[in-house]
Design a protein around this motif. Structure first.
Motif, PDB file in Angstrom:
ATOM      1  N   MET A 190       1.700   4.530 -11.461  1.00 26.74           N
ATOM      2  CA  MET A 190       1.308   3.124 -11.573  1.00 26.74           C
ATOM      3  C   MET A 190      -0.141   2.926 -12.021  1.00 26.74           C
ATOM      4  SD  MET A 190       3.081   1.374  -8.232  1.00 26.74           S
ATOM      5  CE  MET A 190       4.862   1.211  -8.070  1.00 26.74           C
ATOM      6  N   LEU A 191      -1.058   3.769 -11.509  1.00 26.70           N
ATOM      7  CA  LEU A 191      -2.483   3.545 -11.737  1.00 26.70           C
ATOM      8  C   LEU A 191      -3.171   4.680 -12.489  1.00 26.70           C
ATOM      9  CD1 LEU A 191      -3.504   2.184  -8.199  1.00 26.70           C
ATOM     10  CD2 LEU A 191      -2.838   0.846 -10.204  1.00 26.70           C
ATOM     11  N   GLN A 226       0.822  -1.207   0.000  1.00 28.84           N
ATOM     12  CA  GLN A 226       0.000   0.000   0.000  1.00 28.84           C
ATOM     13  C   GLN A 226       0.857   1.259   0.000  1.00 28.84           C
ATOM     14  OE1 GLN A 226      -3.012   0.042   3.042  1.00 28.84           O
ATOM     15  NE2 GLN A 226      -3.374   2.253   2.869  1.00 28.84           N
ATOM     16  N   ILE A 283      -6.388  -4.695  -5.555  1.00 29.75           N
ATOM     17  CA  ILE A 283      -5.039  -5.171  -5.865  1.00 29.75           C
ATOM     18  C   ILE A 283      -4.677  -6.295  -4.897  1.00 29.75           C
ATOM     19  CG2 ILE A 283      -2.599  -4.532  -6.053  1.00 29.75           C
ATOM     20  CD1 ILE A 283      -3.483  -1.670  -6.610  1.00 29.75           C
ATOM     21  N   ILE A 319       2.547   1.802  -3.479  1.00 33.81           N
ATOM     22  CA  ILE A 319       1.644   2.251  -4.543  1.00 33.81           C
ATOM     23  C   ILE A 319       1.127   3.655  -4.269  1.00 33.81           C
ATOM     24  CG2 ILE A 319      -0.579   1.792  -5.669  1.00 33.81           C
ATOM     25  CD1 ILE A 319       0.050  -1.158  -5.523  1.00 33.81           C
ATOM     26  N   GLU A 320       0.823   3.963  -3.033  1.00 32.01           N
ATOM     27  CA  GLU A 320       0.356   5.315  -2.713  1.00 32.01           C
ATOM     28  C   GLU A 320       1.405   6.363  -3.058  1.00 32.01           C
ATOM     29  OE1 GLU A 320      -2.854   4.506   0.905  1.00 32.01           O
ATOM     30  OE2 GLU A 320      -0.813   5.130   1.387  1.00 32.01           O
ATOM     31  N   ASN A 354       3.424   6.216  -5.455  1.00 36.39           N
ATOM     32  CA  ASN A 354       3.613   6.242  -6.910  1.00 36.39           C
ATOM     33  C   ASN A 354       2.297   6.024  -7.650  1.00 36.39           C
ATOM     34  OD1 ASN A 354       6.803   6.080  -7.129  1.00 36.39           O
ATOM     35  ND2 ASN A 354       6.182   4.602  -5.570  1.00 36.39           N
ATOM     36  N   MET A 355       1.208   6.448  -7.068  1.00 36.91           N
ATOM     37  CA  MET A 355      -0.116   6.080  -7.566  1.00 36.91           C
ATOM     38  C   MET A 355      -0.405   6.623  -8.960  1.00 36.91           C
ATOM     39  SD  MET A 355      -3.732   6.235  -5.521  1.00 36.91           S
ATOM     40  CE  MET A 355      -3.243   4.878  -4.458  1.00 36.91           C
ATOM     41  N   TYR A 364      -0.572  -8.434  -8.505  1.00 37.43           N
ATOM     42  CA  TYR A 364       0.806  -7.939  -8.410  1.00 37.43           C
ATOM     43  C   TYR A 364       1.738  -9.094  -8.092  1.00 37.43           C
ATOM     44  CZ  TYR A 364       1.446  -8.592  -3.420  1.00 37.43           C
ATOM     45  OH  TYR A 364       1.612  -9.180  -2.195  1.00 37.43           O
ATOM     46  N   TYR A 403      -6.228  -3.209  -0.979  1.00 36.90           N
ATOM     47  CA  TYR A 403      -5.070  -4.087  -1.178  1.00 36.90           C
ATOM     48  C   TYR A 403      -5.201  -5.346  -0.325  1.00 36.90           C
ATOM     49  CZ  TYR A 403      -3.257   0.587  -2.316  1.00 36.90           C
ATOM     50  OH  TYR A 403      -3.097   1.863  -2.802  1.00 36.90           O
ATOM     51  N   LEU A 426       2.347  -5.106 -12.121  1.00 33.26           N
ATOM     52  CA  LEU A 426       0.909  -4.981 -11.955  1.00 33.26           C
ATOM     53  C   LEU A 426       0.256  -5.481 -13.236  1.00 33.26           C
ATOM     54  CD1 LEU A 426       0.597  -1.400 -10.381  1.00 33.26           C
ATOM     55  CD2 LEU A 426       0.516  -3.590  -9.168  1.00 33.26           C
TER      56      LEU A 426
END
Length: 304
Positions: free
Chosen positions: A39-40, A29, A126, A32-33, A35-36, A150, A74, A159
């Motif tokens: 990544m998303l 978490q 995820i 990803i947060e 680099n959100m 992932y 997640y 991902l």
């Protein structure tokens, strides 16, 4: 469902790199947060957001590249509860438009808050893996949900979008819900209205472009001002300009890596255009232009 494999190549010999899950769910978490958006395609708003009477905390709240509220949940490995947990938080979101808008205004500014698209909030689950039953459940649930698996391979995180249900309703911008919002004569035309009012030749050209984009295994979602074609992130957005008899396609490409052609393609970084804002814009007026754009479309889809 995911069977992604990675290999290290040394002097022509391949050695498999074993994939694994993260040691702690919180590590995934946090990564990803941080680099959100990369990544998303989602602008990060809040972590572990308390939902009051719903007695829970949303792992991550964000706003995606189309201005749609996004809930991200997640799980370190496979957990069948991740979808139902995300749906529970979606119920909270429907009841707390104003609270979410205040959060967006605080983090991203008034303009972003006023442009929120409440038509079909997005859920992203995820986890280390999902089953075929999870993918079938998405179709029955009928909500806009992405299942993303992932794996880690040493210092590499992968991902993979393993199942997705796109929005099936027309977009509605602003504070009112899609079921109650009414548009005045001053409301902007939607991309679908522009397409419906276009000459038949332009509609046919759009149909060919649409088929080309969908052949790259992407989801199509109709936004207010453009058609979005995406996997985890948008790979192309399409606007219709009947007056100019052309289709405007924005692609997720590095303009410095593309040979731009005057009148056909251009760098739109920093221009604040609708759709993909930091890539290459292509103008399609004919089937010859569409053929010229096919390789750029392929590159954008592969990069997505």
């Amino acid at each position: 469902m995911s069977n992604l494999k990675a290999f290290r190549i040394c002097e022509g010999h391949a050695t498999e790199i074993p994939g694994s899950s993260v040691a702690l769910e919180r590590h995934l978490q946090t990564l990803i947060e941080a680099n959100m958006e990369t990544m998303l395609g989602i602008r990060f708003l809040a972590s572990e957001y308390a939902t009051g009477r719903h007695r829970g905390r949303i792992d991550s709240l964000g706003l995606d590249e189309n201005g749609t509220p996004a809930i991200v949940e997640y799980k370190r490995a496979h957990d069948k509860s991740v979808i139902t947990q995300a749906l529970s938080y979606l119920s909270w979101l429907h009841d707390h438009h104003h609270e979410f808008e205040c959060l967006v205004k605080e983090k991203l500014g008034t303009e972003a808050a006023e442009a929120i698209d409440w038509c079909s909030p997005r859920l992203i689950c995820i986890a280390g893996d999902f089953t075929p039953h999870d993918a079938v459940a998405l179709e029955v649930i009928g909500r806009r949900i992405d299942l993303v698996s992932y794996q880690t391979f040493g210092d590499v995180l992968t991902l993979q979008l393993v199942a997705s249900v796109a929005s099936a309703t027309a977009p509605a911008r602003g504070k009112a819900s899609a079921t109650t919002r009414t548009f005045s004569s001053a409301s902007p035309k939607s991309v679908q209205q522009y397409l419906d009012e276009s000459p038949q030749a332009l509609q046919d050209l759009f149909a060919d472009l649409d088929a080309m984009l969908l052949s790259h295994d992407v989801q199509k979602e109709t936004q207010l001002h453009y058609m979005a074609y995406r996997r985890i992130k948008n790979v192309a957005t399409v606007r219709v300009q009947p007056r100019n008899r052309m289709l405007v396609v924005n692609l997720k490409l590095d303009p410095d890596a593309v040979e731009l052609e005057e009148g056909f393609s251009r760098d739109v970084r920093g221009l604040g255009c609708l759709g993909i804002k930091d890539g290459v814009e292509v103008r399609i007026r004919s089937r010859e232009d569409l053929a010229r754009a096919s390789d750029l479309i392929r590159q954008s889809a592969e990069a997505g």
